[in-house]
Design a protein around this motif. Structure first.
Motif, PDB file in Angstrom:
ATOM      1  N   PRO A 187     -40.376  55.267  23.607  1.00 50.89           N
ATOM      2  CA  PRO A 187     -39.106  54.972  22.909  1.00 50.89           C
ATOM      3  C   PRO A 187     -37.928  54.823  23.873  1.00 50.89           C
ATOM      4  O   PRO A 187     -37.046  53.996  23.648  1.00 50.89           O
ATOM      5  N   TYR A 188     -37.943  55.629  24.925  1.00 52.38           N
ATOM      6  CA  TYR A 188     -36.860  55.547  25.906  1.00 52.38           C
ATOM      7  C   TYR A 188     -36.853  54.187  26.600  1.00 52.38           C
ATOM      8  O   TYR A 188     -35.796  53.574  26.785  1.00 52.38           O
ATOM      9  N   CYS A 189     -38.018  53.700  26.981  1.00 51.56           N
ATOM     10  CA  CYS A 189     -38.111  52.397  27.641  1.00 51.56           C
ATOM     11  C   CYS A 189     -37.657  51.276  26.703  1.00 51.56           C
ATOM     12  O   CYS A 189     -37.013  50.319  27.132  1.00 51.56           O
ATOM     13  N   THR A 190     -37.991  51.410  25.426  1.00 54.61           N
ATOM     14  CA  THR A 190     -37.532  50.432  24.434  1.00 54.61           C
ATOM     15  C   THR A 190     -36.005  50.425  24.356  1.00 54.61           C
ATOM     16  O   THR A 190     -35.373  49.358  24.296  1.00 54.61           O
ATOM     17  N   ALA A 191     -35.419  51.624  24.385  1.00 54.16           N
ATOM     18  CA  ALA A 191     -33.954  51.725  24.358  1.00 54.16           C
ATOM     19  C   ALA A 191     -33.336  51.119  25.615  1.00 54.16           C
ATOM     20  O   ALA A 191     -32.270  50.486  25.555  1.00 54.16           O
ATOM     21  N   LEU A 192     -33.997  51.283  26.759  1.00 55.50           N
ATOM     22  CA  LEU A 192     -33.507  50.687  28.002  1.00 55.50           C
ATOM     23  C   LEU A 192     -33.447  49.167  27.894  1.00 55.50           C
ATOM     24  O   LEU A 192     -32.466  48.536  28.313  1.00 55.50           O
ATOM     25  N   VAL A 193     -34.507  48.567  27.341  1.00 55.74           N
ATOM     26  CA  VAL A 193     -34.542  47.113  27.201  1.00 55.74           C
ATOM     27  C   VAL A 193     -33.448  46.638  26.250  1.00 55.74           C
ATOM     28  O   VAL A 193     -32.777  45.627  26.511  1.00 55.74           O
ATOM     29  N   ALA A 194     -33.253  47.348  25.145  1.00 58.50           N
ATOM     30  CA  ALA A 194     -32.207  46.968  24.189  1.00 58.50           C
ATOM     31  C   ALA A 194     -30.828  47.048  24.839  1.00 58.50           C
ATOM     32  O   ALA A 194     -30.002  46.136  24.683  1.00 58.50           O
ATOM     33  N   ALA A 195     -30.578  48.131  25.569  1.00 62.16           N
ATOM     34  CA  ALA A 195     -29.282  48.273  26.246  1.00 62.16           C
ATOM     35  C   ALA A 195     -29.109  47.201  27.315  1.00 62.16           C
ATOM     36  O   ALA A 195     -28.014  46.641  27.478  1.00 62.16           O
ATOM     37  N   ALA A 196     -30.186  46.882  28.028  1.00 65.40           N
ATOM     38  CA  ALA A 196     -30.127  45.846  29.060  1.00 65.40           C
ATOM     39  C   ALA A 196     -29.778  44.492  28.453  1.00 65.40           C
ATOM     40  O   ALA A 196     -28.967  43.737  29.008  1.00 65.40           O
ATOM     41  N   ALA A 197     -30.380  44.176  27.308  1.00 65.58           N
ATOM     42  CA  ALA A 197     -30.108  42.896  26.656  1.00 65.58           C
ATOM     43  C   ALA A 197     -28.647  42.801  26.228  1.00 65.58           C
ATOM     44  O   ALA A 197     -28.010  41.744  26.393  1.00 65.58           O
ATOM     45  N   LEU A 198     -28.101  43.883  25.701  1.00 65.76           N
ATOM     46  CA  LEU A 198     -26.702  43.894  25.271  1.00 65.76           C
ATOM     47  C   LEU A 198     -25.759  43.728  26.472  1.00 65.76           C
ATOM     48  O   LEU A 198     -24.779  42.969  26.410  1.00 65.76           O
ATOM     49  N   LEU A 199     -26.053  44.440  27.556  1.00 68.34           N
ATOM     50  CA  LEU A 199     -25.209  44.349  28.748  1.00 68.34           C
ATOM     51  C   LEU A 199     -25.262  42.961  29.373  1.00 68.34           C
ATOM     52  O   LEU A 199     -24.239  42.411  29.787  1.00 68.34           O
ATOM     53  N   MET A 200     -26.457  42.387  29.432  1.00 63.01           N
ATOM     54  CA  MET A 200     -26.574  41.056  30.015  1.00 63.01           C
ATOM     55  C   MET A 200     -25.915  40.012  29.122  1.00 63.01           C
ATOM     56  O   MET A 200     -25.312  39.052  29.620  1.00 63.01           O
ATOM     57  N   ALA A 201     -26.009  40.199  27.816  1.00 65.32           N
ATOM     58  CA  ALA A 201     -25.333  39.277  26.897  1.00 65.32           C
ATOM     59  C   ALA A 201     -23.819  39.326  27.105  1.00 65.32           C
ATOM     60  O   ALA A 201     -23.151  38.287  27.096  1.00 65.32           O
ATOM     61  N   ALA A 202     -23.292  40.528  27.315  1.00 61.41           N
ATOM     62  CA  ALA A 202     -21.853  40.663  27.582  1.00 61.41           C
ATOM     63  C   ALA A 202     -21.478  39.974  28.889  1.00 61.41           C
ATOM     64  O   ALA A 202     -20.437  39.305  28.997  1.00 61.41           O
ATOM     65  N   ALA A 203     -22.335  40.117  29.900  1.00 63.12           N
ATOM     66  CA  ALA A 203     -22.071  39.469  31.185  1.00 63.12           C
ATOM     67  C   ALA A 203     -22.120  37.947  31.055  1.00 63.12           C
ATOM     68  O   ALA A 203     -21.276  37.240  31.603  1.00 63.12           O
ATOM     69  N   MET A 204     -23.113  37.440  30.315  1.00 60.73           N
ATOM     70  CA  MET A 204     -23.230  35.992  30.129  1.00 60.73           C
ATOM     71  C   MET A 204     -22.018  35.433  29.384  1.00 60.73           C
ATOM     72  O   MET A 204     -21.528  34.343  29.689  1.00 60.73           O
ATOM     73  N   ARG A 205     -21.553  36.199  28.420  1.00 62.91           N
ATOM     74  CA  ARG A 205     -20.369  35.751  27.664  1.00 62.91           C
ATOM     75  C   ARG A 205     -19.144  35.691  28.577  1.00 62.91           C
ATOM     76  O   ARG A 205     -18.349  34.746  28.519  1.00 62.91           O
ATOM     77  N   ALA A 206     -19.006  36.704  29.437  1.00 59.34           N
ATOM     78  CA  ALA A 206     -17.864  36.725  30.348  1.00 59.34           C
ATOM     79  C   ALA A 206     -17.931  35.584  31.352  1.00 59.34           C
ATOM     80  O   ALA A 206     -16.895  35.030  31.754  1.00 59.34           O
ATOM     81  N   LEU A 207     -19.132  35.198  31.747  1.00 59.18           N
ATOM     82  CA  LEU A 207     -19.287  34.133  32.742  1.00 59.18           C
ATOM     83  C   LEU A 207     -18.909  32.757  32.193  1.00 59.18           C
ATOM     84  O   LEU A 207     -18.748  31.821  32.968  1.00 59.18           O
ATOM     85  N   ARG A 208     -18.785  32.645  30.879  1.00 58.77           N
ATOM     86  CA  ARG A 208     -18.302  31.384  30.316  1.00 58.77           C
ATOM     87  C   ARG A 208     -16.893  31.079  30.764  1.00 58.77           C
ATOM     88  O   ARG A 208     -16.452  29.924  30.737  1.00 58.77           O
TER      89      ARG A 208
END
Length: 213
Positions: free
Chosen positions: A187-208
């Protein structure tokens, strides 16, 4: 597509250089451990099982904070930059975890490996380690791009330091759960992936809105 390929090569070169130098240092440390039989070298070699995550985090922080504006000045588009970083996010995490697994396997054969298995958890759990690498790379990108530019400089620096501390605290949480509480590990690893996806999505949005500095 040509622009994306060129941008990918632009970012891939420093990442390959950083991970390559780290791997060379690891083998040098391993060789010194075997030749001298000094504990300091064998213990230092064990640290590479999570230091690859540090190298990955710092690479993506540098990409987002410095290399993106530089790539734009060389004619790259924001879309090509985002595509390149997404590809390297996955590929770089695979490569970094691959080196981590190699370091763990080789360290287990050394004199210190048996008594420090706790430190090798990132390399002994390849799937979970990959999830951790994804998270560390994503926190690096988020620290480089996603914090509001309107914040005061001191607040921005403080937020980045906190993000850095939280990111690398997960290395020790990872090892603790993998070694002592394996029932919570998946479950912890699943949470890591979810948090990673959210953080990368925020970074991609900022890079626009990235601009040449």
């Amino acid at each position: 597509m040509k622009t994306t390929a060129k941008t990918l090569r632009f970012f891939a070169a420093p990442l390959a250089e950083m991970l390559g130098v780290a791997t060379l240092l690891y083998f040098c440390t391993l060789a010194l451990s075997g030749l001298t039989k000094l504990v300091i070298f064998s213990d230092y070699a064990l640290s590479f099982c999570f230091l690859y995550g540090l190298f990955l985090h710092l690479s993506f922080w540098q990409f987002s904070g410095a290399y993106c504006p530089l790539a734009l000045s060389f004619g790259a588009t924001r879309r090509s930059i985002r595509r390149a970083l997404l590809v390297l996010w996955v590929v770089g995490s695979v490569v970094a975890e691959g080196f981590t697994v190699l370091a763990a396997r080789l360290s287990l054969g050394g004199a210190a490996g048996g008594r420090n298995v706790f430190l090798l958890q990132c390399g002994l759990h390849p799937v979970g380690g990959f999830c951790l690498m994804l998270f560390l790379a994503a926190t690096g990108s988020a620290a480089g791009t996603a914090l509001p530019a309107s914040w005061p400089r001191a607040a921005g620096i403080t937020a980045k330091i906190i993000l850095y501390i939280v990111a690398f605290a997960q290395v020790f949480v990872f090892m603790l759960l993998a070694y002592f509480l394996p029932q919570w590990f998946a479950p912890y690893c699943t949470a890591l992936v979810a948090a990673a996806a959210l953080l990368m999505a925020a970074a991609m949005r900022a890079l626009r809105h990235a601009a040449v500095r």
